[in-house]
Design a protein around this motif. Structure first.
Motif, PDB file in Angstrom:
ATOM      1  N   GLU A   1       0.810  -1.222   0.000  1.00 39.63           N
ATOM      2  CA  GLU A   1       0.000   0.000   0.000  1.00 39.63           C
ATOM      3  C   GLU A   1       0.843   1.272   0.000  1.00 39.63           C
ATOM      4  O   GLU A   1       0.319   2.375   0.164  1.00 39.63           O
ATOM      5  N   HIS A   2       2.144   1.148  -0.163  1.00 37.69           N
ATOM      6  CA  HIS A   2       3.021   2.317  -0.136  1.00 37.69           C
ATOM      7  C   HIS A   2       2.644   3.310  -1.232  1.00 37.69           C
ATOM      8  O   HIS A   2       2.320   2.916  -2.353  1.00 37.69           O
TER       9      HIS A   2
ATOM     10  N   GLN B   1       1.440   7.091  -6.778  1.00 38.78           N
ATOM     11  CA  GLN B   1       0.663   5.972  -6.259  1.00 38.78           C
ATOM     12  C   GLN B   1       0.210   5.035  -7.369  1.00 38.78           C
ATOM     13  O   GLN B   1       0.925   4.100  -7.699  1.00 38.78           O
TER      14      GLN B   1
ATOM     15  N   ASP C   1       5.064   9.024   3.357  1.00 38.64           N
ATOM     16  CA  ASP C   1       4.449   7.759   2.976  1.00 38.64           C
ATOM     17  C   ASP C   1       3.396   7.452   4.042  1.00 38.64           C
ATOM     18  O   ASP C   1       3.704   6.880   5.081  1.00 38.64           O
TER      19      ASP C   1
ATOM     20  N   SER D   1       1.083   5.351   4.221  1.00 33.13           N
ATOM     21  CA  SER D   1       0.728   3.949   4.438  1.00 33.13           C
ATOM     22  C   SER D   1       1.441   3.367   5.652  1.00 33.13           C
ATOM     23  O   SER D   1       0.966   2.405   6.247  1.00 33.13           O
TER      24      SER D   1
ATOM     25  N   ASP E   1      -7.472   9.876  -2.806  1.00 30.43           N
ATOM     26  CA  ASP E   1      -7.020   9.370  -1.513  1.00 30.43           C
ATOM     27  C   ASP E   1      -7.033  10.457  -0.472  1.00 30.43           C
ATOM     28  O   ASP E   1      -6.483  11.529  -0.679  1.00 30.43           O
TER      29      ASP E   1
END
Length: 158
Positions: free
Chosen positions: A34-35, A67, A105, A107, A143
């Motif tokens: 999910e990075h 992403q 980051d 995530s 996001d």
């Protein structure tokens, strides 16, 4: 040789080296799990290369998100080139590491913030600087931003 060790510049070099290593790994293997990254940079930095319409729209600073879709990632010792999609219009950007203000980051709740001399003049005392900061992307996907731990060098300055 000077009489002091410039820890601030040494930390900045190390943090930029970390970004270079991360981006090199992404270039070679893609984004794991999910990075994803929010990278805020100074659009007025003399070595930044972006389309005129982007620098007109984002005078001063811009946040990009790496992403779901990106192409042509090329990582060098001085910076990186990447093609990103801006409203169905692919644009190639060159961002030198020296122009980066934040690298996050969300995530894994990791972030770096690069302080500049101008930031030293802020009203906020270095001891009161927040260690958590919300970083929001600008028009780059759906996001929602998440809180990320930000490393601030101000706490180490005298």
């Amino acid at each position: 040789m000077t009489g002091t060790i410039d820890y601030g510049n040494l930390m900045h070099q190390a943090m930029r080296g970390l970004i270079q290593k991360v981006l090199t790994r992404v270039r070679e293997d893609g984004l794991p799990g999910e990075h994803h990254f929010f990278i805020t940079f100074d659009t007025m930095h003399p070595d930044v290369e972006i389309a005129d319409w982007l620098s007109d729209r984002y005078p001063g600073e811009m946040t990009v998100v790496i992403q779901h879709w990106f192409a042509d990632l090329d990582v060098t010792e001085e910076g990186f080139t990447i093609t990103l999609n801006f409203g169905d219009s692919p644009e190639t950007l060159y961002i030198p590491y020296d122009a980066i203000k934040t690298f996050v980051d969300p995530s894994v709740e990791f972030g770096l913030r690069f302080e500049t001399q101008d930031d030293d003049d802020d009203d906020q005392d270095a001891d009161e600087a927040p260690m958590d900061e919300m970083v929001e992307p600008e028009d780059e996907g759906d996001d929602a931003p998440q809180e990320a731990e930000v490393v601030s060098l101000d706490q180490f300055r005298k």
